[in-house]
Design a protein around this motif. Structure first.
Motif, PDB file in Angstrom:
ATOM      1  N   CYS A 115       5.613  12.738   6.168  1.00 34.70           N
ATOM      2  CA  CYS A 115       5.537  12.003   4.656  1.00 34.70           C
ATOM      3  C   CYS A 115       6.357  11.987   3.602  1.00 34.70           C
ATOM      4  CB  CYS A 115       3.617  12.723   5.069  1.00 34.70           C
ATOM      5  SG  CYS A 115       2.707  12.350   3.192  1.00 34.70           S
ATOM      6  N   ILE A 116       6.749  11.202   3.103  1.00 36.71           N
ATOM      7  CA  ILE A 116       7.580  11.307   1.806  1.00 36.71           C
ATOM      8  C   ILE A 116       6.291  11.162   0.339  1.00 36.71           C
ATOM      9  CG2 ILE A 116       9.257  10.281   0.427  1.00 36.71           C
ATOM     10  CD1 ILE A 116      10.116   8.924   3.045  1.00 36.71           C
TER      11      ILE A 116
ATOM     12  N   GLY B  30       4.487   7.759   0.752  1.00 35.77           N
ATOM     13  CA  GLY B  30       2.873   8.127   0.614  1.00 35.77           C
ATOM     14  C   GLY B  30       1.916   9.019   0.518  1.00 35.77           C
ATOM     15  N   GLY B  31       2.018  10.188  -0.335  1.00 31.89           N
ATOM     16  CA  GLY B  31       1.552  11.279   0.028  1.00 31.89           C
ATOM     17  C   GLY B  31      -0.321  11.410  -0.514  1.00 31.89           C
TER      18      GLY B  31
ATOM     19  N   ASN C 208       7.931   4.424  13.722  1.00 35.48           N
ATOM     20  CA  ASN C 208       6.777   3.165  13.044  1.00 35.48           C
ATOM     21  C   ASN C 208       6.793   3.731  11.484  1.00 35.48           C
ATOM     22  OD1 ASN C 208       4.884   1.571  15.159  1.00 35.48           O
ATOM     23  ND2 ASN C 208       4.737   4.103  15.192  1.00 35.48           N
ATOM     24  N   ILE C 209       6.703   3.211  10.707  1.00 34.45           N
ATOM     25  CA  ILE C 209       6.809   3.041   8.737  1.00 34.45           C
ATOM     26  C   ILE C 209       5.467   2.934   8.156  1.00 34.45           C
ATOM     27  CG2 ILE C 209       7.786   2.335   6.702  1.00 34.45           C
ATOM     28  CD1 ILE C 209      10.528   1.973   8.070  1.00 34.45           C
ATOM     29  N   VAL C 210       4.792   3.949   7.653  1.00 33.97           N
ATOM     30  CA  VAL C 210       2.945   3.362   7.148  1.00 33.97           C
ATOM     31  C   VAL C 210       3.582   3.459   5.634  1.00 33.97           C
ATOM     32  CG1 VAL C 210       1.006   3.809   7.524  1.00 33.97           C
ATOM     33  CG2 VAL C 210       2.005   4.057   9.197  1.00 33.97           C
ATOM     34  N   ILE C 211       3.608   2.389   4.869  1.00 33.25           N
ATOM     35  CA  ILE C 211       3.021   2.090   3.745  1.00 33.25           C
ATOM     36  C   ILE C 211       1.614   2.871   3.072  1.00 33.25           C
ATOM     37  CG2 ILE C 211       3.459   0.485   1.764  1.00 33.25           C
ATOM     38  CD1 ILE C 211       5.332  -0.598   3.538  1.00 33.25           C
TER      39      ILE C 211
END
Length: 467
Positions: free
Chosen positions: A32-33, A11-12, A140-143
């Protein structure tokens, strides 16, 4: 081979890109996707920024028509060029999205266009916008997937005649009759824009008041003001269906508590009943993540979903506001880097960018009464403010609520021109645990609108000085 990162953000929007920038500043390898094709999320592309562009220009258009002559400014006939108005809005959005992309590049954060999905701990698959897939490995994954407009059962949003906030920002003509479903922040802002441009606007709200989160006294003042501006309200009313004819829309409504039904004619209907988290198809189950029935991701008080998985912004509990998401994203980047990271949701301000603006922070009177907290209030009207009188912008007031006995500020509630800027002063004061007397004894430049904040603070102890 899969690429390895310290942080991969899905999410950007404001939460995602701020997390990416801060992580890059802290020396982390970050990607960043974003699936939209442009950074900035709802806020920058179809929310905060374009709506403010239209609010500003529509206000200037209305002022030129209705106010300039009273100030001694003769303009002649004022005409609307809607295409140009929309064009300058799009230009502002384009410039800002490119600016965000530049900031990511500057801070060595990789920007990937596509849709991300969690495969498991430390693995994110990206369905690339230009075809194919990539698998990213990360510590790390950030939603940060944000939210989308909420919908009403049985009502289809086609973004042409029945529109969400997205469609409401891009209408090709000014509708003669516009029905707005929802008297919250988004609805009132959009209703204000189109009313100024010439639409006959009817606002249908299920509850018996507008702006449910706002202080009741502020909401009543806002309703009176908006009615004077031409908005009509049907409160305590629900929409049961929309019939599309060849040239019109027929909106069926009835009292929320039961009663006789009626039909409203409309050219355009805006559905603005709030937003819901965008969390479906994210792969949360692959890491044991859970959501509630609304799709809100369950997190700890430090944004953790699971080991090595974090979430920020609209998809977690807390106010669905861009600046809250920004703070979440920054805090998570700092936590990942081993620093302290915290966001005080009690001090996240809310602003409605109508004219006049509405702003608040902290607790309102209804909340304090319900909690049994004793408080004292100070209130000051803009009618008694020198700058407001000079500018002929006298609608509204500032109200400060302080704890009885300690004088600690518990909340501030404002309606008036420019209060979206003024609320920041109270946010800073409350962050430092200030008393109302601290604001009351702080010098404010004269003549300024911000003096109303000081005068309201003086009013807590009963020593307001008019003008």
């Amino acid at each position: 081979m899969a690429e390895t990162y310290d942080v991969v953000i899905i999410g950007g929007g404001p939460g995602g890109y701020n997390c990416a920038i801060r992580a890059g500043q802290l020396g982390l390898k970050v990607a960043c996707i974003e699936m939209r094709g442009k950074l900035g999320g709802t806020c920058l592309n179809v929310g905060c920024i374009p709506s403010k562009a239209l609010l500003h220009t529509s206000h200037l258009f209305s002022a030129a028509q209705n106010e300039f002559a009273t100030l001694g400014i003769k303009t002649g006939k004022v005409e609307l060029d809607l295409a140009q108005m929309m064009g300058q809005k799009d230009e502002a959005v384009e410039g800002l999205t490119k600016g965000v992309e530049f900031l990511l590049k500057k801070n060595k954060a990789e920007y990937i266009k596509g849709k991300g999905k969690i495969l498991g701990k430390g693995k994110v698959e990206v369905a690339l916008a230009d075809g194919g897939t990539r698998v990213l490995e990360t510590k790390n994954i950030v939603i940060a997937t944000g939210s989308e407009p909420a919908t009403l059962p049985g009502i289809e949003i086609d973004e042409e005649r029945v529109v969400s906030n997205t469609g409401a920002l891009s209408l090709k003509a000014v509708p003669k009759k516009l029905v707005l479903i929802g008297a919250g922040v988004i609805g009132l802002e959009m209703g204000s824009v189109w009313a100024r441009l010439g639409s006959e606007v009817t606002v249908v709200e299920y509850l018996d008041r507008i702006l449910p989160p706002a202080d009741a006294e502020v909401a009543k003042e806002a309703e009176r003001t908006f009615k004077k501006q031409g908005l009509a309200f049907k409160l305590g009313t629900k929409v049961t269906g929309i019939e599309k004819t060849k040239t019109k829309l027929k909106v069926a409504v009835e009292p929320a508590k039961g009663g006789a039904a009626e039909t409203l004619d409309a050219d355009i209907v805006i559905v603005a009943i709030g937003r819901k988290p965008y969390t479906e198809g994210l792969g949360l189950e692959a890491v044991g993540g859970k959501t509630d029935k609304r799709g809100v991701i369950e997190v700890t008080d430090h944004f953790k979903v699971a080991d090595g998985v974090w979430a920020v912004g609209d998809c977690i509990p807390g106010p669905m506001l861009a600046h809250k998401a920004e703070d979440d994203g920054t805090a998570v980047a700092e936590l990942i880097a081993g620093k302290a990271g915290h966001v005080n949701y009690d001090l996240v301000p809310s602003v409605v960018y109508t004219n006049p603006e509405i702003a608040w922070v902290g607790k309102n009177e209804e909340e304090l009464k319900a909690a049994g907290v004793e408080y004292v209030k100070g209130k000051f009207p803009f009618m008694a403010n020198s700058r407001a009188r000079t500018n002929h912008e006298t609608v509204g007031f500032v109200k400060i609520l302080a704890e009885k006995g300690t004088d600690k500020i518990l909340g501030a509630h404002m309606i008036g021109v420019g209060v979206g800027e003024m609320i920041a002063e109270v946010c800073v004061a409350m962050e430092f645990g200030a008393s109302s007397e601290d604001i009351a004894r702080t010098s404010h430049a004269h003549p300024t609108l911000s003096e109303a904040v000081r005068q309201a603070a003086m009013g807590v102890e009963g020593w307001t000085m008019q003008m």
